[in-house]
Design a protein around this motif. Sequence first.
Motif, PDB file in Angstrom:
ATOM      1  N   LEU A  24       0.824  -1.212   0.000  1.00 58.57           N
ATOM      2  CA  LEU A  24       0.000   0.000   0.000  1.00 58.57           C
ATOM      3  C   LEU A  24       0.859   1.263   0.000  1.00 58.57           C
ATOM      4  O   LEU A  24       0.548   2.230  -0.697  1.00 58.57           O
ATOM      5  CB  LEU A  24      -0.956  -0.018   1.198  1.00 58.57           C
ATOM      6  N   LEU A  25       1.955   1.255   0.771  1.00 54.17           N
ATOM      7  CA  LEU A  25       2.846   2.411   0.812  1.00 54.17           C
ATOM      8  C   LEU A  25       3.516   2.659  -0.542  1.00 54.17           C
ATOM      9  O   LEU A  25       3.953   3.772  -0.820  1.00 54.17           O
ATOM     10  CB  LEU A  25       3.921   2.232   1.885  1.00 54.17           C
ATOM     11  N   SER A  26       3.586   1.643  -1.358  1.00 55.94           N
ATOM     12  CA  SER A  26       4.160   1.797  -2.699  1.00 55.94           C
ATOM     13  C   SER A  26       3.310   2.721  -3.556  1.00 55.94           C
ATOM     14  O   SER A  26       3.795   3.305  -4.515  1.00 55.94           O
ATOM     15  CB  SER A  26       4.274   0.435  -3.397  1.00 55.94           C
ATOM     16  N   ARG A  27       2.030   2.857  -3.183  1.00 56.40           N
ATOM     17  CA  ARG A  27       1.118   3.718  -3.937  1.00 56.40           C
ATOM     18  C   ARG A  27       0.812   5.018  -3.204  1.00 56.40           C
ATOM     19  O   ARG A  27       0.769   6.072  -3.813  1.00 56.40           O
ATOM     20  CB  ARG A  27      -0.175   2.988  -4.241  1.00 56.40           C
ATOM     21  N   THR A  28       0.581   4.919  -1.898  1.00 55.38           N
ATOM     22  CA  THR A  28       0.227   6.103  -1.118  1.00 55.38           C
ATOM     23  C   THR A  28       0.419   5.822   0.365  1.00 55.38           C
ATOM     24  O   THR A  28       0.308   4.672   0.785  1.00 55.38           O
ATOM     25  CB  THR A  28      -1.238   6.537  -1.370  1.00 55.38           C
ATOM     26  N   ASP A  29       0.697   6.869   1.120  1.00 53.11           N
ATOM     27  CA  ASP A  29       0.782   6.693   2.565  1.00 53.11           C
ATOM     28  C   ASP A  29      -0.561   7.008   3.213  1.00 53.11           C
ATOM     29  O   ASP A  29      -0.715   6.970   4.425  1.00 53.11           O
ATOM     30  CB  ASP A  29       1.898   7.546   3.170  1.00 53.11           C
ATOM     31  N   ARG A  30      -1.558   7.290   2.393  1.00 55.65           N
ATOM     32  CA  ARG A  30      -2.896   7.647   2.894  1.00 55.65           C
ATOM     33  C   ARG A  30      -3.871   6.478   2.761  1.00 55.65           C
ATOM     34  O   ARG A  30      -5.025   6.656   2.395  1.00 55.65           O
ATOM     35  CB  ARG A  30      -3.424   8.859   2.149  1.00 55.65           C
ATOM     36  N   PHE A  31      -3.420   5.292   3.070  1.00 57.84           N
ATOM     37  CA  PHE A  31      -4.314   4.143   3.053  1.00 57.84           C
ATOM     38  C   PHE A  31      -4.996   4.004   4.411  1.00 57.84           C
ATOM     39  O   PHE A  31      -4.500   4.482   5.417  1.00 57.84           O
ATOM     40  CB  PHE A  31      -3.564   2.856   2.682  1.00 57.84           C
ATOM     41  N   SER A  32      -6.125   3.357   4.401  1.00 59.89           N
ATOM     42  CA  SER A  32      -6.878   3.164   5.648  1.00 59.89           C
ATOM     43  C   SER A  32      -6.584   1.785   6.238  1.00 59.89           C
ATOM     44  O   SER A  32      -6.082   0.888   5.549  1.00 59.89           O
ATOM     45  CB  SER A  32      -8.377   3.290   5.374  1.00 59.89           C
ATOM     46  N   ILE A  33      -6.936   1.629   7.496  1.00 54.53           N
ATOM     47  CA  ILE A  33      -6.800   0.321   8.145  1.00 54.53           C
ATOM     48  C   ILE A  33      -7.670  -0.697   7.414  1.00 54.53           C
ATOM     49  O   ILE A  33      -7.259  -1.832   7.203  1.00 54.53           O
ATOM     50  CB  ILE A  33      -7.192   0.403   9.646  1.00 54.53           C
ATOM     51  N   ALA A  34      -8.854  -0.280   6.976  1.00 50.63           N
ATOM     52  CA  ALA A  34      -9.746  -1.180   6.238  1.00 50.63           C
ATOM     53  C   ALA A  34      -9.077  -1.688   4.957  1.00 50.63           C
ATOM     54  O   ALA A  34      -9.158  -2.885   4.635  1.00 50.63           O
ATOM     55  CB  ALA A  34     -11.060  -0.473   5.915  1.00 50.63           C
ATOM     56  N   GLU A  35      -8.392  -0.794   4.224  1.00 49.34           N
ATOM     57  CA  GLU A  35      -7.663  -1.213   3.017  1.00 49.34           C
ATOM     58  C   GLU A  35      -6.556  -2.204   3.364  1.00 49.34           C
ATOM     59  O   GLU A  35      -6.335  -3.177   2.651  1.00 49.34           O
ATOM     60  CB  GLU A  35      -7.065  -0.001   2.311  1.00 49.34           C
ATOM     61  N   LEU A  36      -5.863  -1.919   4.452  1.00 49.43           N
ATOM     62  CA  LEU A  36      -4.789  -2.800   4.910  1.00 49.43           C
ATOM     63  C   LEU A  36      -5.334  -4.189   5.244  1.00 49.43           C
ATOM     64  O   LEU A  36      -4.748  -5.205   4.848  1.00 49.43           O
ATOM     65  CB  LEU A  36      -4.092  -2.199   6.131  1.00 49.43           C
ATOM     66  N   LEU A  37      -6.439  -4.238   5.960  1.00 48.82           N
ATOM     67  CA  LEU A  37      -7.042  -5.515   6.354  1.00 48.82           C
ATOM     68  C   LEU A  37      -7.463  -6.315   5.128  1.00 48.82           C
ATOM     69  O   LEU A  37      -7.249  -7.531   5.069  1.00 48.82           O
ATOM     70  CB  LEU A  37      -8.244  -5.276   7.270  1.00 48.82           C
ATOM     71  N   LEU A  38      -8.048  -5.633   4.147  1.00 44.95           N
ATOM     72  CA  LEU A  38      -8.459  -6.284   2.911  1.00 44.95           C
ATOM     73  C   LEU A  38      -7.240  -6.822   2.154  1.00 44.95           C
ATOM     74  O   LEU A  38      -7.226  -7.974   1.709  1.00 44.95           O
ATOM     75  CB  LEU A  38      -9.243  -5.295   2.046  1.00 44.95           C
ATOM     76  N   LYS A  39      -6.217  -5.981   2.028  1.00 36.64           N
ATOM     77  CA  LYS A  39      -4.999  -6.380   1.307  1.00 36.64           C
ATOM     78  C   LYS A  39      -4.317  -7.571   1.979  1.00 36.64           C
ATOM     79  O   LYS A  39      -3.869  -8.509   1.321  1.00 36.64           O
ATOM     80  CB  LYS A  39      -4.033  -5.191   1.230  1.00 36.64           C
ATOM     81  N   GLY A  40      -4.243  -7.543   3.329  1.00 39.57           N
ATOM     82  CA  GLY A  40      -3.564  -8.611   4.060  1.00 39.57           C
ATOM     83  C   GLY A  40      -4.442  -9.799   4.389  1.00 39.57           C
ATOM     84  O   GLY A  40      -3.957 -10.816   4.883  1.00 39.57           O
ATOM     85  N   ARG A  41      -5.743  -9.651   4.116  1.00 41.64           N
ATOM     86  CA  ARG A  41      -6.707 -10.707   4.431  1.00 41.64           C
ATOM     87  C   ARG A  41      -6.627 -11.114   5.902  1.00 41.64           C
ATOM     88  O   ARG A  41      -6.538 -12.289   6.242  1.00 41.64           O
ATOM     89  CB  ARG A  41      -6.515 -11.920   3.528  1.00 41.64           C
ATOM     90  N   VAL A  42      -6.637 -10.089   6.755  1.00 41.01           N
ATOM     91  CA  VAL A  42      -6.632 -10.320   8.200  1.00 41.01           C
ATOM     92  C   VAL A  42      -7.783  -9.547   8.834  1.00 41.01           C
ATOM     93  O   VAL A  42      -8.339  -8.637   8.225  1.00 41.01           O
ATOM     94  CB  VAL A  42      -5.292  -9.901   8.869  1.00 41.01           C
ATOM     95  N   THR A  43      -8.110  -9.917  10.046  1.00 37.41           N
ATOM     96  CA  THR A  43      -9.208  -9.260  10.746  1.00 37.41           C
ATOM     97  C   THR A  43      -8.709  -8.033  11.489  1.00 37.41           C
ATOM     98  O   THR A  43      -7.516  -7.882  11.757  1.00 37.41           O
ATOM     99  CB  THR A  43      -9.859 -10.215  11.758  1.00 37.41           C
ATOM    100  N   ARG A  44      -9.652  -7.178  11.839  1.00 38.92           N
ATOM    101  CA  ARG A  44      -9.336  -5.984  12.628  1.00 38.92           C
ATOM    102  C   ARG A  44      -8.712  -6.396  13.963  1.00 38.92           C
ATOM    103  O   ARG A  44      -7.777  -5.771  14.437  1.00 38.92           O
ATOM    104  CB  ARG A  44     -10.619  -5.159  12.833  1.00 38.92           C
ATOM    105  N   GLY A  45      -9.226  -7.456  14.566  1.00 42.17           N
ATOM    106  CA  GLY A  45      -8.687  -7.956  15.831  1.00 42.17           C
ATOM    107  C   GLY A  45      -7.230  -8.366  15.708  1.00 42.17           C
ATOM    108  O   GLY A  45      -6.421  -8.096  16.599  1.00 42.17           O
ATOM    109  N   THR A  46      -6.906  -9.030  14.601  1.00 46.32           N
ATOM    110  CA  THR A  46      -5.506  -9.435  14.367  1.00 46.32           C
ATOM    111  C   THR A  46      -4.615  -8.202  14.277  1.00 46.32           C
ATOM    112  O   THR A  46      -3.539  -8.161  14.871  1.00 46.32           O
ATOM    113  CB  THR A  46      -5.386 -10.280  13.082  1.00 46.32           C
ATOM    114  N   PHE A  47      -5.081  -7.199  13.535  1.00 43.08           N
ATOM    115  CA  PHE A  47      -4.284  -5.976  13.409  1.00 43.08           C
ATOM    116  C   PHE A  47      -4.028  -5.361  14.785  1.00 43.08           C
ATOM    117  O   PHE A  47      -2.882  -5.081  15.140  1.00 43.08           O
ATOM    118  CB  PHE A  47      -4.976  -4.954  12.500  1.00 43.08           C
ATOM    119  N   TYR A  48      -5.087  -5.162  15.550  1.00 40.27           N
ATOM    120  CA  TYR A  48      -4.946  -4.474  16.833  1.00 40.27           C
ATOM    121  C   TYR A  48      -4.292  -5.348  17.912  1.00 40.27           C
ATOM    122  O   TYR A  48      -3.825  -4.832  18.916  1.00 40.27           O
ATOM    123  CB  TYR A  48      -6.297  -3.915  17.302  1.00 40.27           C
TER     124      TYR A  48
END
Length: 190
Positions: A24-48
């Motif tokens: 995501l940083l390769s394109r923009t530093d303004r990505f959201s946590i939701a985009e990150l979760l979708l890209k990584g295929r992980v849950t919000r709980g896993t992230f936090y």
Amino acid sequence: MTKKLTDARVLRSRQVLRSAAIELLSRTDRFSIAELLLKGRVTRGTFYRHYNNKADLINDVNRELIRQFTEKTEGKFRVREVLEVISAQGIFYNAVLNNGQDKSLMVDLMAALREQRDRALADVSDEKLKKHLIYQWEIIVAGFWACVSLWLQDSMALTYDEILEEFREIWRVTMTRTKKTGLLLFDFDV
């Protein structure tokens, strides 16, 4: 045995999140946590479970990238190995060097490289010589990053051997150099 399994899952989760963040940083530093979760295929709980927020994740990503670099530069700046690290994440490093993404990475990386340089020069007691070597090191590293930036912008069109040859030609590196210069802190071998 359960601890090892847990540790492996923790490591895997962190690596998945780092990889998604780098992409995501390769394109923009303004990505959201939701985009990150979708890209990584992980849950919000896993992230936090692993990070407090996006800035915490980016700091972790930067620490890991800096660790990868400093493994290749301790004692001597091994140019070929550094190029391999950069090319493994070429799109990301192009975004960092040419598009201003993740600006703190280069600041922190340069601080770590300077610490290594200072350790390598710790045995130089002549302060005038040490300042001279530091000045040369700064010029060489600035030139290195400028060349790498262009190399990435040009889609890494040159092979490792070709870009190393360019560095050797630029700095006229010879194996028979007897005068102590800042080039002695670099390894331009193919």
